[in-house]
Design an enzyme around this catalytic site. Structure first.
Site, short mmCIF file in Angstrom:
data_model
loop_
_atom_site.label_atom_id
_atom_site.label_comp_id
_atom_site.label_asym_id
_atom_site.label_seq_id
_atom_site.Cartn_x
_atom_site.Cartn_y
_atom_site.Cartn_z
N SER A 54 0.78 -1.24 0.00
CA SER A 54 0.00 0.00 0.00
C SER A 54 0.81 1.28 0.00
CB SER A 54 -0.96 0.00 1.19
OG SER A 54 -2.02 -0.90 0.96
N HIS A 289 3.62 5.91 5.20
CA HIS A 289 2.70 4.89 4.72
C HIS A 289 3.44 3.57 4.81
CE1 HIS A 289 -0.88 3.30 2.91
NE2 HIS A 289 -1.36 4.52 2.73
N GLY A 291 2.81 -0.94 3.76
CA GLY A 291 2.06 -1.82 2.89
C GLY A 291 2.21 -3.27 3.27
N ALA A 292 1.23 -4.07 2.85
CA ALA A 292 1.27 -5.51 3.10
C ALA A 292 0.67 -6.23 1.91
CB ALA A 292 0.50 -5.85 4.38
N GLY A 295 2.49 -11.95 2.64
CA GLY A 295 3.76 -12.31 3.26
C GLY A 295 4.90 -11.35 2.99
#
Length: 445
Positions: A54, A289, A291-292, A295
Site C-alpha cells: 500500500s 505509509h 504496505g502488506a 507475506g
C-alpha cells in the site's frame, strides 16, 4: 548500529530477509540481510525487489496531484465527471464522491474488495463496474476507514484522463523521471531480477513460502508496485524536495499540499493528507505509509523538517512488528525523537464489559473480552486477500489493549502492541464500530 539492530529484530521476528534505506544528514545509508526465499535462497541487498504493497497508494495520489497541477483533472470534482457510468449501491455516494474522498479513505463504501478482473488493460474498468455492488458502510465523507477500492477507482480515473494504462502513467511521471529503474508492476518485468517472495512465520519462527505471489492487476493502484530499498529512497528524497535525477527540484507547493491534514485517521495516525498518514512523534510531524501483500510488508516514513527518511522492506508476515521496532529505533537514534508511553487509564468492570463483544469487518472478525484491568482482542482472519476468494491466513495470538482516553485505546501487549483503536458511537451513545488497523469493525454482539 543499524546493522546490529536489524539482525537483532530479524532474529526476534523470524523475517527471512530485510532491506533498509535511510536518508540522514544528506547521506543515503543502506543495509540488508537474509535471503529472498527460504526454498531457493539468494542474499538480499539494497537492489533486491520487494512488493511494497500500500505504499503504492502514495504514488497513485502523487500522479493525480501532478495531473491536477497540469489542469487535467480536479481532485474535488465528482468522479462522474470522468466516469459517467460510475455506480455504487448508494446513489448519493456515487454521485458525489471525489478523488479527495478516495485519497483520504472517507468514501464510506466497502474498501477491502479484491476482485481479480484479469490481466488485460481493461482490468480497472471491469473492477470499477463491479463496484456497483459494494455496500455503503458509512455516509460519504463522514468516517475514516481504510479503503483499497477507492484507490483502484482513482487509478481508473487516471486512465481516463491520460488515455493510457495506469501503469504506463506511473512510469512516465514518476519511475522514469526519478531514475527508479528497478520499480515495476508486473511479474514478467520482475522475473529477470533478484526478487523476494513472501513468507508466513509460525510461532516457532519457522518461515514457509506464501502463495500466490502476485496481486491482481485491478489492485495495482492500491498496492501493486514492486521496488527496492534504493529506489524507495529516491522516491523519499523526491517528496523531501530534492532534485533526485537532474530533473530539477519538484514542485514543493504541490507535494507539501499532500502532507496537510485533511481528515482524522484514527487507529493508524493522527490525520490523513492526500494518501499520507500523518503523526507527530516527539512533537515533530512524520509523513508515512506502509504496505502488506501476501507475506511481504513495507514501511516508509519521512520527517520533512529534519530532511530524514527511512524505508524497510521485509518478506515475512511478521514484518509489521519488525518495522515498528526498527522505525522507532531509527527515529530515536538519528533524530532523538520518541513518544512517551501513554498513561493507561483505569476503567470499572462495567465500563470494560460495555466494550466486550464481537465486531466484524470484511477481512477479520474481532472478539473482545475482559481481562483483569484491560481487554483482550482475539482476531480471526476471514480471507479475501490477496484475492476475494483467498482462504483465511493463520490466526495470530491475542493482543491486550487498555484505555488511554475517552473511547481511545492502545494495544499494550501482543502482535498489535503499540497500535491504536477507537470506539465509534451512534447518536444514542451506543457502541457501533471498533476501529482497529484503520478498519471499522461493526459491533454484532
Amino acid at each position: 548500529m543499524l546493522d546490529e539492530q536489524l539482525h537483532k529484530l530479524m532474529a526476534t521476528y523470524g523475517a527471512p530477509g530485510v532491506a533498509v534505506g535511510v536518508w540522514h544528514d544528506g547521506e543515503a545509508i543502506f543495509t540488508a540481510a537474509g535471503v529472498t526465499n527460504v526454498d531457493h535462497p539468494l542474499p538480499v541487498d539494497a537492489d533486491t525487489l520487494f512488493q511494497i504493497g500500500s505504499t503504492t497508494k502514495t504514488f497513485t495520489a502523487t500522479v493525480a496531484m501532478q495531473l491536477a497541477q497540469a489542469d487535467k483533472l480536479e481532485l474535488n470534482a465528482p468522479i462522474r465527471r470522468y466516469l459517467p457510468a460510475f455506480r455504487l449501491q448508494d446513489e448519493h455516494a456515487a454521485a458525489n464522491a471525489t478523488l479527495t474522498h478516495c485519497f483520504t479513505h472517507t468514501g464510506g463504501w466497502l474498501g477491502d474488495y479484491f476482485d481479480d478482473t484479469g490481466d488485460g488493460d481493461d482490468a480497472l474498468a471491469r473492477y470499477v463496474d463491479a463496484m456497483a455492488g459494494l455496500p455503503q458502510l458509512t455516509p460519504l465523507g463522514r468516517v475514516w476507514s481504510y479503503n483499497n477500492a477507492g484507490f483502484s477507482l482513482a487509478g481508473r480515473v487516471i486512465e481516463r484522463v491520460t488515455g493510457q494504462p495506469f501503469e504506463e502513467t506511473v512510469h512516465e511521471l514518476l519511475f522514469a523521471p526519478l531514475g527508479m529503474e528497478r520499480s515495476f508492476f508486473f511479474a514478467k518485468e520482475v522475473m529477470t531480477h533478484r526478487a523476494a517472495v513472501g513468507h508466513v512465520v509460525d510461532e516457532a519462527l519457522k518461515p514457509t513460502v506464501a502463495l500466490p505471489w502476485a496481486l491482481a492487476r485491478s489492485a495495482h493502484p492500491a498496492g501493486g508496485i514492486i521496488s527496492t530499498a534504493r529506489d524507495q529512497l529516491r522516491y523519499a528524497r523526491f517528496h523531501l524536495g530534492h532534485d533526485v535525477a537532474g530533473q530539477g527540484a519538484p514542485a514543493r507547493v504541490a507535494l507539501l499540499g499532500m502532507q496537510k491534514p485533511l481528515a482524522e485517521a484514527g487507529s493508524m495516525a493522527d490525520a490523513v493528507g492526500l494518501s499520507w498518514l500523518l503523526r507527530k512523534v516527539g512533537g515533530v510531524q512524520t509523513v508515512a505509509h506502509g504496505g502488506a501483500t501476501n507475506g511481504q510488508l513495507s514501511a516508509f516514513l519521512l520527517v520533512p523538517e529534519r530532511d530524514f527518511a527511512i524505508t524497510v522492506l521485509t518478506n515475512a508476515n511478521r514484518g509489521r512488528e519488525l518495522h515498528r521496532d526498527l522505525v522507532d529505533w531509527a527515529l530515536a537514534h538519528y533524530l532523538g525523537l520518541r513518544d512517551p508511553e501513554p498513561a493507561v487509564l483505569a476503567r470499572t468492570p462495567e465500563e470494560l464489559a460495555d466494550v466486550a463483544g464481537r465486531y466484524e469487518a470484511r477481512l477479520s472478525h474481532l472478539e473482545v473480552t475482559v481481562r483483569e484491568q484491560g481487554l483482550r482482542v482475539h482476531t480471526t482472519p476471514q480471507g479475501g486477500f490477496p484475492h476475494k476468494d483467498s482462504p483465511a491466513g493463520p490466526t495470530p495470538p491475542p493482543s491486550e489493549m487498555a484505555f488511554v482516553g475517552v473511547d481511545r485505546l492502545r494495544f499494550v501487549a501482543g502482535p498489535a502492541k503499540g497500535g491504536r483503536a477507537e470506539i465509534l458511537r451512534d447518536e444514542a451513545g451506543r457502541i457501533e464500530w471498533l476501529r482497529v488497523g484503520g478498519r471499522i469493525h461493526r459491533r454484532v454482539g
